[in-house]
Design a protein around this motif. Structure first.
Motif: not given
Lengths: 205, 205
Positions: A35, A95-96, A98-100, A202
């Motif tokens: 990532s 993964a991106h 999940e963060k944003t 998120p």
């Protein structure tokens, strides 16, 4: 006592420096998580020289996000998307997300279609997966698809086997317009039908 | 000319050796794939001291194997397993399955249940996932569950939220017997409803 001239010492220092440098580079490359790599748009898929998408591989190990079902028997015998639609997202883009909570540039979604194989099992009456029948892909890429609404392009490898090996993107009217009209608020993705997506964003944590 | 005694040279050689050795160890540890680690049975789940299974975590990034659907409206208003059953296998056991077609000792299957949220969407009439409602797990472990038929034990964290944090295995009659009776030829797993499993088995390649 051992006599070494300046050249010998310099050589020793050079050896140490090279080994240390090499270690740094190799260890760095090895432990760097995927990532953290530069976000290569749509790195998990390949295109031909003339811009056709090659059939994705390895997607059954990507992140599964959900399975809508439009059975033929509820759609006058022939559903637009027959019948189970198992959808996967490439892991780096997940993964991106999940963060944003956003679909990054380069996001690849693969929709694998399978037939209804049975309507009754020991677990009850319902719909059970039969055989794989089709494969479709949606890709967001602001450079490659700069003229597509939302930068999303859609590809269908067919709704029956054998699937096509490579395909050009569909016309805007065939997929993109419906996604734009009905899922424009969620970046062209029908997130409302995918609890995995909703749980991963998120804001829901 | 520069003068160095033998100790200095030995020290330099020692520094080089330590850096090289450290590089080997660090790089080796970093690049070793997870699949090369010893196969710890059911390494992806945890049990309490008194043998209860803790709620699995991280399974939404395991390998997805399929989604049977037993809607309430086709099962007198209350299905035994309401309603979408998205099933995942731990990645190490899936890798073993790809090589052998067998469920290895330590295999963990997680079944996540979700409701029917909608029965119509732009893609057609059908069943679309709503909210997560339940979680179940099946684990094959010839030591921990040596008295269970097929060495499989079954756990239910409930069919509505909030789920239980930890649960004891179900009685044989509640799950295992039905799996034994109806899926005994495929090691207690209803593989016939999971095209991903059938495609992954070596014999199909």
């Amino acid at each position: 006592m051992l006599r070494l001239n300046r050249t010998s010492v310099t050589a020793w220092i050079a050896v140490v420096a090279v080994i240390a440098g090499l270690s740094y580079v190799l260890i760095g490359a090895a432990v760097r998580p995927a990532s953290a790599q530069p976000n290569a748009p749509a790195a998990r898929v390949e295109f031909t020289a003339d811009g056709k998408l090659k059939q994705p591989v390895g997607y059954r190990k990507w992140v599964y996000i959900g399975t809508p079902l439009t059975p033929n028997d509820m759609n006058d015998g022939e559903a637009s998307f027959p019948e189970f639609h198992s959808v996967y997202m490439d892991p780096e883009s997940f993964a991106h997300y999940e963060k944003t909570g956003k679909f990054r540039d380069g996001t690849v979604l693969v929709k694998e279609l399978s037939s209804v194989g049975s309507k009754e099992a020991p677990s009850g009456k319902g719909y059970f997966q039969g055989e794989f029948t089709g494969l479709e892909t949606a890709i967001k890429d602001s450079k490659r698809f700069k003229d597509e609404p939302g930068y999303w392009a859609y590809f269908s490898f067919g709704h029956k086997y054998p699937l096509k090996a490579e395909v050009a993107k569909g016309a805007v009217a065939s997929c993109n317009q419906c996604h734009a009209d009905n899922a424009g608020k969620t970046d062209w993705v029908f997130s409302q039908y995918y609890p995995v997506l909703r749980a991963a964003a998120p804001k829901s944590k």
